[in-house]
Design an enzyme around this catalytic site. Sequence first.
Site, mmCIF file in Angstrom:
data_model
loop_
_atom_site.group_PDB
_atom_site.id
_atom_site.type_symbol
_atom_site.label_atom_id
_atom_site.label_comp_id
_atom_site.label_asym_id
_atom_site.label_seq_id
_atom_site.Cartn_x
_atom_site.Cartn_y
_atom_site.Cartn_z
ATOM 1 N N ASN A 107 0.854 -1.188 0.000
ATOM 2 C CA ASN A 107 0.000 0.000 0.000
ATOM 3 C C ASN A 107 0.888 1.234 0.000
ATOM 4 O O ASN A 107 1.996 1.212 0.535
ATOM 5 C CB ASN A 107 -0.884 0.020 1.258
ATOM 6 N N HIS A 109 0.932 5.220 1.282
ATOM 7 C CA HIS A 109 0.241 6.095 2.232
ATOM 8 C C HIS A 109 0.937 7.460 2.234
ATOM 9 O O HIS A 109 2.172 7.520 2.290
ATOM 10 C CB HIS A 109 0.282 5.471 3.632
ATOM 11 N N SER A 136 4.950 6.869 2.222
ATOM 12 C CA SER A 136 5.529 5.577 2.585
ATOM 13 C C SER A 136 4.857 4.486 1.791
ATOM 14 O O SER A 136 3.645 4.527 1.554
ATOM 15 C CB SER A 136 5.285 5.278 4.074
ATOM 16 N N ASP A 145 -2.480 0.776 8.124
ATOM 17 C CA ASP A 145 -1.279 1.548 7.769
ATOM 18 C C ASP A 145 -0.084 1.174 8.657
ATOM 19 O O ASP A 145 0.800 1.996 8.899
ATOM 20 C CB ASP A 145 -1.547 3.064 7.858
HETATM 21 C C1 GAR Z 1 -2.476 9.078 -3.054
HETATM 22 O O1 GAR Z 1 -1.977 10.291 -2.561
HETATM 23 C C2 GAR Z 1 -2.291 7.982 -2.039
HETATM 24 O O2 GAR Z 1 -1.096 8.097 -1.289
HETATM 25 C C3 GAR Z 1 -3.484 8.180 -1.160
HETATM 26 O O3 GAR Z 1 -4.535 8.479 -2.044
HETATM 27 C C4 GAR Z 1 -4.001 9.145 -3.200
HETATM 28 C C5 GAR Z 1 -4.480 8.430 -4.425
HETATM 29 O O4 GAR Z 1 -4.153 9.163 -5.582
HETATM 30 N N1 GAR Z 1 -3.777 7.018 -0.378
HETATM 31 C C6 GAR Z 1 -4.314 7.053 0.847
HETATM 32 O O5 GAR Z 1 -4.647 8.079 1.398
HETATM 33 C C7 GAR Z 1 -4.490 5.693 1.486
HETATM 34 N N2 GAR Z 1 -4.991 5.836 2.821
HETATM 35 P P1 GAR Z 1 -4.138 8.459 -7.007
HETATM 36 O O6 GAR Z 1 -5.508 7.792 -7.188
HETATM 37 O O7 GAR Z 1 -3.933 9.571 -7.972
HETATM 38 O O8 GAR Z 1 -3.012 7.459 -7.024
#
Ligand code: GAR
Length: 196
Positions: A107, A109, A136, A145
């Site tokens: 994942n 984060h 991360s 997480d």
């Molecule tokens: C990213 O910033 C990712 O790190 C975050 O959601 C966004 C997805 O963007 N993830 C979380 O917050 C997980 N808890 P994307 O769809 O453009 O890759």
Amino acid sequence: MKRVAILISGGGSNMVALAQSMLGDHPARPCLVLSNVASAGGLAKAQAMGIPTAVVDHKPYGKDREAFEGALIAAIDAHQPDVIAMAGFMHILTPKFITHYAGRMLNIHPSLLPKYKGLHTHARALEAGDTEAGCSVHEVTSELDGGPILGQARVPVLADDSADTLAARVLPMEHQLYPAVLRRFVQGDRTMVVLP
Ligand code: GAR
């Protein structure tokens, strides 16, 4: 060649970065992009890249997590992935699901874990007065997480940052970090990646 299923809920920019990295001599290829949201922008991007897509909407299942996750597992396993990469998949999974993919699920984060698990990571970093932020990539375990950290990338926090400007500085680092970790992980290498 290892097979990677990518789980998304939104725009899918990390999914695109991962998929674009899996070319040429890369030891893996994307085998599926799955979303729990039918309107996720990433689905069309995956289709444009020729990657099979699937939608398993959580809404019809209501509170029946077991039935939702059963459908999710069936849709994923139909594509026989070796690795599951969650890339902005915004739905909490039960230990049963996580156990099914133990040792092969990643994942990303948007914080320097173990700081700011959960939501609103950038706002919380600003509120705390942090001078650096980042992202991360970790292995997924049943602690939210909380699995082993396999890579981190740092960016400075600037004096006039908002959560949005900070997120915009972290996101391109996510796009560098996740492919770097994935490349190692599919080869059984869990050495931590540190960027920049
Ligand atoms: C990213 O910033 C990712 O790190 C975050 O959601 C966004 C997805 O963007 N993830 C979380 O917050 C997980 N808890 P994307 O769809 O453009 O890759």
